[in-house]
Enzyme design. Structure first.
Site, short mmCIF file in Angstrom:
data_model
loop_
_atom_site.label_atom_id
_atom_site.label_comp_id
_atom_site.label_asym_id
_atom_site.label_seq_id
_atom_site.Cartn_x
_atom_site.Cartn_y
_atom_site.Cartn_z
N HIS A 138 0.06 1.92 0.42
CA HIS A 138 -0.51 2.55 -0.78
C HIS A 138 -0.61 4.07 -0.64
O HIS A 138 -0.67 4.78 -1.64
CB HIS A 138 -1.86 1.92 -1.16
N ASP A 186 0.00 -3.71 4.38
CA ASP A 186 -0.16 -2.38 3.78
C ASP A 186 0.29 -1.27 4.74
O ASP A 186 -0.54 -0.58 5.33
CB ASP A 186 -1.62 -2.20 3.38
N SER A 199 -7.83 5.57 4.69
CA SER A 199 -6.63 4.77 4.47
C SER A 199 -5.51 5.28 5.37
O SER A 199 -5.19 6.46 5.37
CB SER A 199 -6.20 4.85 3.01
#
Length: 719
Positions: A86, A222, A654
């Protein structure tokens, strides 16, 4: 006098509070003084110097800011970095088309020549950091006004930054900690040639989509991979075919040993923002007013986007990144409200405040009126903060797209209104605007934008005070008798900003004579109408209240640390490099529901649903599963996918490396569990969990699924 008091307070109280922490977000250069003993008690086998050092290669040298809001890490001595899918989503989408749908099919460069260039993408290394509190506060006096104090501090900060990077190619950042009670300088090195190496298909990298976002158990692969390039001297350089892979001072060995419950974990990255020490009035503002309204407006956006995306594969690609950006905060706000309610956070804050007031009245009268001042400010600030949030939703934050595009031409207008026009500078601006327009229309669909515009205009009129209604509603209510759809039809029929060739022609031929045409364009008028309300009515008050809150926050932070001198305090996140440490651990989500600490490939197959885009397991993965073709990544007859731990993380983390006790890479942080998503405001050790992708699954996908095993040859893999 005030400077000495602040420095003494910070030094004394940080010494008391840092030493006891086993949660929070900690400053790397202070680990040796405050954290390392606790970390080693929990199983960490390295030293503080192994984590952060100025003179020797250390773990910090393998961690980067990826782009503008994520973290990434080096995993080879050839500049290979891994981050979240992402985080690389915008770049993957940028290179995608219906013919080459890398979002759906994935992408893997099988040679350096196939790696894809990403204009504007950067990675940032921290070279060193320094406590500069005393220098920042030099000249600050107790009787200064806020503006006077800020002016002195601003002048000092500018001088410190300039001195820090003089005669170098480095960049300096200087940020406040503990609400301005402490200041740190960060000297960074920024690389501008970062190329896409590989990404799994979205059916892996975004598996579960928005349904699984912020949730546990999780089965999302991810991750994406990029490579940093440098010039022949290993220094940052703009893209050139002559650039070579960057040779880092440090890269992380990748561990195949995996994780067990209770294992030590360390997350090393760039957490964005937290608000651990705000008063109860702040939580009331969010949970009762701001979050509910912004959740509603984003729900409306997503409903429209989802409908159009489901109907047309091309629109799905165009709006994939926009949808992800909108839905991420939308779901977090929902979870945040839920978590704070379950935790009875407001009640807990209020009880703390009652005790604080009793203490202040008896022992620290200078703090006795802090909370009553907070109450007064928040009564006014709440409505302005809601209006500001709504304004951003209307245009800047994936709102009315042609109005946002029109706003960007204002730079040309200002240049041609000047008495002396710098044509060379104007041409440069036109060139940049042309690039933006090309990118804009690559990911634009007019019918979707029209429907969202109509919905947003309707919702703003219904939810925002009459005092903040822009003049465009006079046109809607007058000329169009309140019919917003008719106004929107007019808007898109008459504006040039939804027509690519017309916009490009308008920009490239812009002159002083073009100003009148711009000022008559309905998309420009629409943007100006909202911007005027914001600039004239909202921003001045927002600035006033935020300045007042900044002063209160600074005093309240110092007061809390004095009031609870034996409590664990850690600085709020501010997108600077931090360490958080904890252990792999499952948790009880609710009555009779206990979640284990890991997930496996079995769970992916259980979720498989060909009728739902987010749950369509790729055929190749099904084949590997059917044949049990797991190679060296197999554990107990399956492949580990994700795990949870007690590390305190937030947005910005992240892509952060998750390290084991030896400093080896065991996972990539990518999310938080739903039950603990309120951790930005109040941390609950029983339920707050960070979610990480297991590196064994990453290598399994790269090796077995993508067939890009040559990348593993670059890595240092610990069996």
């Amino acid at each position: 006098m005030i400077k000495k008091l602040l420095l003494t307070l910070v030094a004394a109280l940080l010494l008391q509070t840092y030493a006891k922490a086993d949660e929070g977000m900690w400053i790397p250069m202070l680990l040796k003084k405050y954290n390392i003993e606790k970390m080693q008690e929990m199983g960490f086998k390295l030293t503080a110097e192994d984590v952060y050092s100025v003179n020797e290669a250390c773990l910090k040298d393998a961690v980067v800011i990826f782009g503008r809001g994520c973290t990434g890490e080096l995993i080879s001595d050839k500049g290979l970095i891994v981050t979240n899918h992402h985080c690389g989503y915008g770049q993957i989408q940028y290179h995608s088309s219906v013919e080459n749908d890398y979002l759906t099919n994935g992408f893997w460069a099988m040679s350096p020549e196939e790696e894809l260039v990403n204009p504007g993408l950067t990675v940032t290394f921290l070279k060193r950091m320094e406590d500069v509190t005393e220098r920042v506060l030099e000249g600050v006096k107790e009787d200064m006004t806020t503006d006077e104090r800020n002016k002195v501090i601003g002048t000092n900060i500018k001088a410190i930054k300039e001195e820090a990077v003089k005669d170098t190619h480095y960049k300096a950042v200087l940020k406040p900690f503990f609400h301005g009670n402490q200041y740190f300088l960060f000297v960074n090195e920024i690389f501008k040639d970062v190329r896409l190496v590989g990404a799994p298909p979205s059916a892996i990298g975004k598996f579960g989509g928005d349904t699984d976002n912020w949730m546990w158990p999780r089965h999302t692969g991810d991750f994406s991979m990029f490579r940093i390039y440098a010039d022949k001297d290993n220094k940052p350089a703009e893209y050139s075919k002559d650039n070579v892979p960057y040779k880092p001072a440090k890269h992380f060995p990748v561990s195949l040993k995996g994780v067990n419950e209770g294992d030590f974990t360390m997350v090393f990255g760039y957490p964005g923002s937290t608000y651990q020490y705000v008063p109860s009035y702040h939580l009331e503002m969010l949970t009762e007013t701001v979050n509910p309204k912004l959740i509603d407006v984003r729900t409306a956006k997503l409903d429209i986007m989802n409908r159009f995306q489901e109907a047309d594969p091309a629109v799905r690609i165009k709006y994939a990144a926009k949808n992800a950006r909108i839905s991420n905060s939308w779901k977090r706000w929902i979870g945040e409200n839920r978590g704070l309610e379950i935790l009875e956070a407001i009640d807990k804050k209020q009880q703390f405040e009652a005790n604080f007031n009793e203490w202040a009245k008896a022992e620290a009268p200078e703090y006795a009126k802090l909370l009553s001042k907070y109450e007064t400010v928040y009564k006014e600030y709440t409505n302005y903060n809601l209006t500001y949030g709504y304004y951003r939703e209307m245009i800047p934050s994936n709102g009315m797209e042609i109005a946002n595009l029109a706003s960007q031409v204002s730079a040309l207008k200002a240049m041609y209104e000047a008495e002396e026009i710098n044509e060379e500078a104007a041409q440069e601006v036109k060139g940049k605007l042309t690039e933006r327009v090309e990118l804009f229309f690559k990911d634009y669909y007019q019918p979707l934008d029209m429907e969202i515009s109509a919905k947003l205009l309707s919702m703003y009129a219904e939810n925002i005070d009459a005092a903040f209604q822009p003049d465009v509603y006079k046109v809607i209510n007058g000329k169009y008798k309140g019919d917003i759809n008719k106004y929107v039809d007019f808007l898109y029929a008459k504006s040039v900003f939804d027509k690519k060739e017309e916009v490009l022609d308008f920009i490239n031929n812009f002159s002083a004579k073009s100003i009148k045409k711009l000022e008559k364009d309905p998309a420009y008028i629409l943007n100006e109408s909202f911007k005027t309300v914001y600039n004239d009515k909202v921003y001045p008050k927002m600035k006033k209240y935020r300045n007042e809150l900044a002063d209160l926050n600074k005093a309240y932070m110092a007061a809390q640390m004095k009031f609870e001198s034996d409590k664990v305090f850690y600085p709020d996140a501010n997108f600077t490099l931090r360490v958080s440490y904890g252990q792999v651990k499952g948790y009880t989500a609710r009555d009779a529901v206990y979640y284990k600490h890991f997930t496996t490939l079995e769970g992916i197959m259980e979720k498989d649903n060909p009728d739902i885009y987010d749950y369509r397991v790729p055929a190749k993965l099904k084949e590997l599963y059917k044949n049990k073709d797991y190679g060296r990544y197999e554990v107990d007859g399956t492949v580990p996918v994700c795990f949870v731990a007690t590390n305190h993380t937030t947005g910005g983390n992240s892509g952060s490396p998750v390290l084991n006790a030896e400093g080896h890479l065991i996972g990539i942080n990518f999310d938080r569990a739903w039950e603990g998503v309120m951790s930005d405001l109040m941390f609950n050790p029983e339920q707050c969990r960070n979610i990480s992708l297991d590196m064994r699954y990453v290598l399994f996908i790269v090796d077995k699924m993508a067939g890009a095993s040559y990348l593993l040859d670059e890595m240092t893999i610990i069996e």
